[in-house]
Write a protein that holds these residues in place. Sequence first.
Motif, PDB file in Angstrom:
ATOM      1  N   UNK A 202     -22.346 -18.135  -2.798  1.00  0.00           N
ATOM      2  CA  UNK A 202     -21.253 -18.945  -3.340  1.00  0.00           C
ATOM      3  C   UNK A 202     -21.047 -18.614  -4.816  1.00  0.00           C
ATOM      4  N   UNK A 203     -19.794 -18.364  -5.179  1.00  0.00           N
ATOM      5  CA  UNK A 203     -19.424 -18.125  -6.570  1.00  0.00           C
ATOM      6  C   UNK A 203     -18.439 -19.215  -6.971  1.00  0.00           C
ATOM      7  N   UNK A 204     -18.783 -19.971  -7.969  1.00  0.00           N
ATOM      8  CA  UNK A 204     -17.972 -21.120  -8.358  1.00  0.00           C
ATOM      9  C   UNK A 204     -16.587 -20.688  -8.855  1.00  0.00           C
ATOM     10  N   UNK A 205     -15.549 -21.370  -8.378  1.00  0.00           N
ATOM     11  CA  UNK A 205     -14.164 -21.150  -8.804  1.00  0.00           C
ATOM     12  C   UNK A 205     -13.696 -19.715  -8.561  1.00  0.00           C
ATOM     13  N   UNK A 206     -14.235 -19.063  -7.556  1.00  0.00           N
ATOM     14  CA  UNK A 206     -13.860 -17.673  -7.283  1.00  0.00           C
ATOM     15  C   UNK A 206     -12.706 -17.627  -6.284  1.00  0.00           C
ATOM     16  N   UNK A 207     -11.969 -16.515  -6.339  1.00  0.00           N
ATOM     17  CA  UNK A 207     -10.872 -16.255  -5.415  1.00  0.00           C
ATOM     18  C   UNK A 207     -11.297 -15.129  -4.469  1.00  0.00           C
ATOM     19  N   UNK A 208     -10.942 -15.257  -3.214  1.00  0.00           N
ATOM     20  CA  UNK A 208     -11.294 -14.243  -2.223  1.00  0.00           C
ATOM     21  C   UNK A 208     -10.176 -13.213  -2.102  1.00  0.00           C
ATOM     22  N   UNK A 209     -10.552 -11.954  -2.090  1.00  0.00           N
ATOM     23  CA  UNK A 209      -9.611 -10.847  -1.899  1.00  0.00           C
ATOM     24  C   UNK A 209      -9.965 -10.138  -0.599  1.00  0.00           C
ATOM     25  N   UNK A 210      -8.961  -9.830   0.186  1.00  0.00           N
ATOM     26  CA  UNK A 210      -9.160  -9.010   1.374  1.00  0.00           C
ATOM     27  C   UNK A 210      -8.396  -7.710   1.217  1.00  0.00           C
ATOM     28  N   UNK A 211      -8.884  -6.668   1.849  1.00  0.00           N
ATOM     29  CA  UNK A 211      -8.229  -5.364   1.810  1.00  0.00           C
ATOM     30  C   UNK A 211      -7.669  -5.070   3.196  1.00  0.00           C
ATOM     31  N   UNK A 212      -6.369  -4.881   3.271  1.00  0.00           N
ATOM     32  CA  UNK A 212      -5.706  -4.679   4.551  1.00  0.00           C
ATOM     33  C   UNK A 212      -5.054  -3.305   4.593  1.00  0.00           C
ATOM     34  N   UNK A 213      -5.243  -2.581   5.699  1.00  0.00           N
ATOM     35  CA  UNK A 213      -4.715  -1.210   5.783  1.00  0.00           C
ATOM     36  C   UNK A 213      -3.221  -1.163   6.080  1.00  0.00           C
ATOM     37  N   UNK A 214      -2.569  -0.119   5.550  1.00  0.00           N
ATOM     38  CA  UNK A 214      -1.196   0.229   5.907  1.00  0.00           C
ATOM     39  C   UNK A 214      -1.246   1.059   7.204  1.00  0.00           C
ATOM     40  N   UNK A 215      -0.134   1.729   7.490  1.00  0.00           N
ATOM     41  CA  UNK A 215      -0.143   2.776   8.489  1.00  0.00           C
ATOM     42  C   UNK A 215      -0.776   4.022   7.881  1.00  0.00           C
ATOM     43  N   UNK A 216      -1.367   4.858   8.728  1.00  0.00           N
ATOM     44  CA  UNK A 216      -1.912   6.133   8.271  1.00  0.00           C
ATOM     45  C   UNK A 216      -0.766   7.075   7.923  1.00  0.00           C
ATOM     46  N   UNK A 217      -1.002   7.931   6.924  1.00  0.00           N
ATOM     47  CA  UNK A 217       0.023   8.861   6.449  1.00  0.00           C
ATOM     48  C   UNK A 217      -0.520  10.279   6.492  1.00  0.00           C
ATOM     49  N   UNK A 218       0.270  11.206   7.032  1.00  0.00           N
ATOM     50  CA  UNK A 218      -0.130  12.603   7.088  1.00  0.00           C
ATOM     51  C   UNK A 218       0.027  13.237   5.704  1.00  0.00           C
ATOM     52  N   UNK A 219      -0.998  13.954   5.244  1.00  0.00           N
ATOM     53  CA  UNK A 219      -0.961  14.533   3.906  1.00  0.00           C
ATOM     54  C   UNK A 219       0.116  15.589   3.754  1.00  0.00           C
ATOM     55  N   UNK A 220       0.422  16.325   4.829  1.00  0.00           N
ATOM     56  CA  UNK A 220       1.408  17.403   4.734  1.00  0.00           C
ATOM     57  C   UNK A 220       2.834  16.928   4.999  1.00  0.00           C
ATOM     58  N   UNK A 221       3.029  16.176   6.070  1.00  0.00           N
ATOM     59  CA  UNK A 221       4.378  15.826   6.507  1.00  0.00           C
ATOM     60  C   UNK A 221       4.839  14.456   6.035  1.00  0.00           C
ATOM     61  N   UNK A 222       3.899  13.622   5.560  1.00  0.00           N
ATOM     62  CA  UNK A 222       4.176  12.231   5.180  1.00  0.00           C
ATOM     63  C   UNK A 222       4.575  11.359   6.371  1.00  0.00           C
ATOM     64  N   UNK A 223       4.344  11.856   7.583  1.00  0.00           N
ATOM     65  CA  UNK A 223       4.589  11.041   8.768  1.00  0.00           C
ATOM     66  C   UNK A 223       3.691   9.810   8.728  1.00  0.00           C
ATOM     67  N   UNK A 224       4.236   8.650   9.133  1.00  0.00           N
ATOM     68  CA  UNK A 224       3.469   7.414   9.197  1.00  0.00           C
ATOM     69  C   UNK A 224       3.194   7.045  10.655  1.00  0.00           C
ATOM     70  N   UNK A 225       2.006   6.522  10.890  1.00  0.00           N
ATOM     71  CA  UNK A 225       1.640   6.174  12.255  1.00  0.00           C
ATOM     72  C   UNK A 225       0.582   5.067  12.204  1.00  0.00           C
TER      73      UNK A 225
END
Length: 324
Positions: A202-225
Amino acid sequence: MLAKMWSGQNKLYWLFVPLSFLYGLLVFCRKKFYQWGIFKSWQAPVPVVIVGNLSVGGNGKTPLVIYLVEHLTAKGYQVGVVSKGYGGKSDHYPLIVSEQTSASIVGDEPVLVYQRTHVPFAVSPKRSDAVQLLLKNYPIDIIITDDGLQHYALKRDIEIVVVDGKRGFGNGWYLPAGPMRETSSRLKSVDFVVINGPSEQHYQDAYTMTLEPHQAINLLTQECRPVNELKAVSAMAGIGDPSRFFTMLEKNNVELIKTTAFMDHQDYSQEQLLALADPQQVLLMTEKDAVKCSAFAQKNWWYLPIDAKLTELFLDNLLIKLNK
């Protein structure tokens, strides 16, 4: 070995306790010298927000910096970002990050933040020089520094500490026996404590952060999936805690056939990464890794951006402090 030692699982850390006492003494004296005015601090003419941590390793600072930039910009503020540029090897400082700037010059995190936000970003080991360069060239309302909680040569108006919810502060010792740059008592003097992910502590007066993923992106084509549509995935991560990335993939039902962990901020070669996945497989990496691999990327290489999520209460309270 180091992770186990710092977590307390390996008792070899006791061998380094004398050095930790020395490190702690140096930290104490240095901070007091700034407080007493022996060492000088520079005050910027605009608010400075520090996003830092008390322990070494990736705690989630960079996603939080991106979150702050995006939300403050949406509120109408002109935001600039500065960083030490860890891992960069420029022959001159300060320097401004642009589309043509490579991670080998300024480090991977500045390139990542700039590509995501496109706000003015300057790099210098002396952060006050980076701030002054931004103020000279852009209309800036707020400066955010990626790391630099212990960089007392730059005065700050708001301090935000990010804590890894899973690892916490390890065994609690100063470097090198433990992971700490400052003791956990420092949390009492900062403005905001943000916990990255669930925590048993427990951390007093702390805020929780979550990390949520986007779609994956191709490095060459920039295609999203959608990331769970990728098949036969070999995942790699060169971040502070690679296991966090691999766990995220598993929770999103990614078909993992292999995982490879690298050191944080590690440089890569094409030959090194070609060995991780056959052409028929997918090599999936973090966004931080991708900024160092785009120049020699292959068609089966993908990366997964992530977003930080916090409550509206956190942003509201931050704006209240800024307006003061």
